[in-house]
Write a protein that holds these residues in place. Structure first.
Motif, PDB file in Angstrom:
ATOM      1  N   UNK A 124      21.381   4.838 -25.932  1.00  0.00           N
ATOM      2  CA  UNK A 124      20.592   3.709 -26.037  1.00  0.00           C
ATOM      3  C   UNK A 124      20.521   2.541 -26.893  1.00  0.00           C
ATOM      4  N   UNK A 125      20.671   3.694 -28.570  1.00  0.00           N
ATOM      5  CA  UNK A 125      20.613   2.709 -29.022  1.00  0.00           C
ATOM      6  C   UNK A 125      21.483   1.964 -29.136  1.00  0.00           C
ATOM      7  N   UNK A 126      22.876   2.330 -28.541  1.00  0.00           N
ATOM      8  CA  UNK A 126      23.773   0.920 -28.891  1.00  0.00           C
ATOM      9  C   UNK A 126      23.391  -0.022 -28.026  1.00  0.00           C
ATOM     10  N   UNK A 127      23.024  -0.552 -27.088  1.00  0.00           N
ATOM     11  CA  UNK A 127      22.418  -0.845 -25.861  1.00  0.00           C
ATOM     12  C   UNK A 127      21.362  -1.618 -26.889  1.00  0.00           C
ATOM     13  N   UNK A 128      20.476  -0.878 -26.707  1.00  0.00           N
ATOM     14  CA  UNK A 128      18.992  -1.634 -27.145  1.00  0.00           C
ATOM     15  C   UNK A 128      19.939  -2.361 -28.228  1.00  0.00           C
ATOM     16  N   UNK A 129      20.623  -2.349 -29.641  1.00  0.00           N
ATOM     17  CA  UNK A 129      20.321  -3.052 -30.870  1.00  0.00           C
ATOM     18  C   UNK A 129      22.295  -4.493 -30.608  1.00  0.00           C
ATOM     19  N   UNK A 130      22.395  -4.233 -29.191  1.00  0.00           N
ATOM     20  CA  UNK A 130      23.900  -4.804 -29.257  1.00  0.00           C
ATOM     21  C   UNK A 130      23.202  -6.387 -28.301  1.00  0.00           C
ATOM     22  N   UNK A 131      23.389  -7.469 -28.683  1.00  0.00           N
ATOM     23  CA  UNK A 131      23.627  -8.594 -28.001  1.00  0.00           C
ATOM     24  C   UNK A 131      24.360  -9.391 -27.412  1.00  0.00           C
ATOM     25  N   UNK A 132      25.807  -8.545 -26.858  1.00  0.00           N
ATOM     26  CA  UNK A 132      25.998  -8.460 -25.490  1.00  0.00           C
ATOM     27  C   UNK A 132      25.391  -8.418 -23.986  1.00  0.00           C
ATOM     28  N   UNK A 133      26.096  -9.616 -23.619  1.00  0.00           N
ATOM     29  CA  UNK A 133      25.325  -9.623 -22.354  1.00  0.00           C
ATOM     30  C   UNK A 133      25.450  -8.633 -21.541  1.00  0.00           C
ATOM     31  N   UNK A 134      25.322  -7.604 -20.497  1.00  0.00           N
ATOM     32  CA  UNK A 134      25.375  -7.260 -19.494  1.00  0.00           C
ATOM     33  C   UNK A 134      25.529  -7.407 -17.710  1.00  0.00           C
ATOM     34  N   UNK A 135      25.112  -8.182 -17.889  1.00  0.00           N
ATOM     35  CA  UNK A 135      24.344  -8.807 -16.317  1.00  0.00           C
ATOM     36  C   UNK A 135      25.868  -9.401 -15.711  1.00  0.00           C
ATOM     37  N   UNK A 136      25.723  -8.827 -14.257  1.00  0.00           N
ATOM     38  CA  UNK A 136      26.613  -8.998 -13.398  1.00  0.00           C
ATOM     39  C   UNK A 136      26.190  -9.642 -12.354  1.00  0.00           C
ATOM     40  N   UNK A 150      30.572 -10.464 -19.066  1.00  0.00           N
ATOM     41  CA  UNK A 150      29.473  -9.293 -18.543  1.00  0.00           C
ATOM     42  C   UNK A 150      30.050  -7.979 -17.977  1.00  0.00           C
ATOM     43  N   UNK A 151      31.497  -8.850 -16.861  1.00  0.00           N
ATOM     44  CA  UNK A 151      31.445  -7.392 -15.936  1.00  0.00           C
ATOM     45  C   UNK A 151      32.403  -6.513 -17.226  1.00  0.00           C
ATOM     46  N   UNK A 152      32.837  -7.348 -18.190  1.00  0.00           N
ATOM     47  CA  UNK A 152      33.777  -6.604 -19.386  1.00  0.00           C
ATOM     48  C   UNK A 152      33.221  -5.560 -20.506  1.00  0.00           C
ATOM     49  N   UNK A 153      31.210  -6.132 -20.716  1.00  0.00           N
ATOM     50  CA  UNK A 153      30.853  -5.202 -21.175  1.00  0.00           C
ATOM     51  C   UNK A 153      30.545  -4.271 -20.517  1.00  0.00           C
ATOM     52  N   UNK A 154      29.929  -4.342 -19.398  1.00  0.00           N
ATOM     53  CA  UNK A 154      29.507  -3.649 -18.430  1.00  0.00           C
ATOM     54  C   UNK A 154      30.482  -2.602 -18.246  1.00  0.00           C
ATOM     55  N   UNK A 155      31.767  -2.636 -18.298  1.00  0.00           N
ATOM     56  CA  UNK A 155      32.598  -1.706 -17.953  1.00  0.00           C
ATOM     57  C   UNK A 155      32.931  -0.763 -18.776  1.00  0.00           C
ATOM     58  N   UNK A 156      33.074  -1.415 -20.127  1.00  0.00           N
ATOM     59  CA  UNK A 156      33.191  -0.802 -21.127  1.00  0.00           C
ATOM     60  C   UNK A 156      32.073   0.074 -21.683  1.00  0.00           C
ATOM     61  N   UNK A 157      30.750  -0.116 -21.391  1.00  0.00           N
ATOM     62  CA  UNK A 157      29.471   0.304 -21.475  1.00  0.00           C
ATOM     63  C   UNK A 157      29.504   1.878 -20.222  1.00  0.00           C
ATOM     64  N   UNK A 158      29.974   1.574 -19.161  1.00  0.00           N
ATOM     65  CA  UNK A 158      30.069   2.985 -18.775  1.00  0.00           C
ATOM     66  C   UNK A 158      31.018   3.622 -19.297  1.00  0.00           C
ATOM     67  N   UNK A 241      23.223   2.733 -11.339  1.00  0.00           N
ATOM     68  CA  UNK A 241      24.161   2.938 -10.154  1.00  0.00           C
ATOM     69  C   UNK A 241      25.347   2.892  -9.943  1.00  0.00           C
ATOM     70  N   UNK A 242      26.011   2.709 -11.150  1.00  0.00           N
ATOM     71  CA  UNK A 242      27.782   2.861 -11.018  1.00  0.00           C
ATOM     72  C   UNK A 242      28.087   4.257 -11.291  1.00  0.00           C
ATOM     73  N   UNK A 243      27.100   4.906 -12.242  1.00  0.00           N
ATOM     74  CA  UNK A 243      27.272   6.348 -12.645  1.00  0.00           C
ATOM     75  C   UNK A 243      27.544   6.891 -11.122  1.00  0.00           C
TER      76      UNK A 243
END
Length: 358
Positions: A124-136, A150-158, A241-243
């Motif tokens: 949660x800390x990483x996502x709150x402080x990240x400036x990358x967009x993960x909207x797909x 954004x797909x790559x970012x969300x995939x990396x977050x997963x 949703x991915x999980x």
């Protein structure tokens, strides 16, 4: 074997049962005595007659009373058996709104609350402080956003989330691991013709009713204290949703599904049986042996062979995982053998492999 490795019944349950009966209000004492009888007949009766609107408070009260009396696992074991007895179809097990399914959620959250914070707070800390967009979702993209990035970012977050979960096996409370073991064992015994059922039920118990709600609403589970920005909440919802899809091995049924761009990644993890191996590890006695370490290393290798992007607080995710591999490898009893551990196919050093030799 697992049961012998876990102390899941509290010390002196008879004394603790007497204590809870003694502290009950006078007008409720006879009810508490009946409720705590060894045959659990009153619990069975409650499960059959309780109204839908009262299921959640009833489940919470039962878990609280039995856990306080040192018999929480006895109640959970009974309810698991009752769920298998009463379910008409195997695909409704622990998914309907029953006392058994609610009680498992309540118990898991009650016992493993610290585990949730330890496992999910860095994410949660990483996502709150990240400036990358993960909207797909194409309809939600900003003017300067690129869907593929954004797909790559969300995939990396997963992947980062899964790595944290796989690393957390040893800190997951033993009582909860025993519940997972019971569910999977009972499913194999009762429905042997559906070999995927034990893993689906374990996914329901661990992800659908435990991890995913805490990801979407971390402030309600003590994982995060500050307000969650709307954009981060959206990311957490997508991640949840991915999980869930991974846990249930679901395929996108519609081309309009917002997760369609991630379908190749989801299918890849499903085919590799990544979560199947994770649940086998969770439901295995926590013995320090070669098999456990091999399973952990394999699970992490499966994840980190995928492409990572640098968005974790400005640091390379792959570098962090490489460091974990090295620590795991050096702690592995089997490392004395002449083996080679290859970490990451897309590391930050220009794609060169990182090696550790025995």
């Amino acid at each position: 074997m697992l049961k012998q490795n876990l102390v899941y019944v509290r010390d002196q349950p008879e004394q603790r049962t007497s204590d809870i009966v003694a502290t009950a209000p006078d007008h409720l004492r006879p009810l508490v005595v009946l409720l705590l009888k060894p045959d659990l007949l009153l619990v069975r009766a409650l499960c059959e007659v309780v109204k839908k609107g009262q299921i959640e408070p009833a489940a919470y009260s039962l878990v609280h009373i039995f856990e306080t009396g040192g018999r929480g696992m006895e109640l959970i074991t009974f309810l698991i058996g009752l769920e298998f007895e009463s379910a008409k179809y195997h695909n409704t097990l622990f998914r309907d709104n029953t006392i058994a399914s609610k009680a498992l959620s309540v118990y898991n959250t009650m016992v493993a609350r610290d585990y949730l914070a330890k496992t999910l707070r860095p994410l949660i800390h990483a996502l709150v402080n990240s400036k990358c967009s993960l909207e797909i979702d194409r309809s939600r993209l900003g003017p300067d956003e690129v869907l593929e990035e954004n797909v790559m970012n969300l995939r990396a977050a997963t992947q980062m989330c899964l790595v944290r979960i796989f690393r957390s096996v040893d800190s997951y409370p033993l009582a909860c691991r025993f519940i997972c073991h019971q569910i999977m064992s009972r499913a194999r015994k009762e429905v042997p013709e559906v070999p995927s059922l034990p893993y689906s039920l374990a996914g329901t118990f661990y992800f659908l009713r435990f991890i995913c709600p805490a990801i979407v609403f971390p402030e309600k589970f003590g994982v995060w204290m500050d307000p969650i920005p709307e954009s981060v909440r959206r990311t957490l919802t997508l991640l949840s949703r991915i999980l869930q899809k991974l846990a249930q091995a679901e395929k996108s049924s519609k081309q309009s599904d917002v997760l369609q761009p991630l379908e190749p990644f989801i299918q890849s993890q499903t085919e590799k049986r990544t979560l199947h191996q994770f649940f086998d590890l969770v439901a295995t006695p926590p013995v320090e042996d070669d098999i456990k370490y091999v399973m952990v290393i394999h699970l992490l290798l499966v994840l980190t062979c995928e492409y990572f992007v640098e968005f974790y607080c400005g640091h390379s995710v792959n570098a962090k995982v490489c460091s974990l591999f090295q620590r795991t490898y050096h702690n592995c009893p089997a490392r004395r053998s002449k083996c080679v551990l290859i970490v990451g196919s897309h590391a930050g050093n220009g794609g060169q492999h990182s090696r550790q030799t025995g």
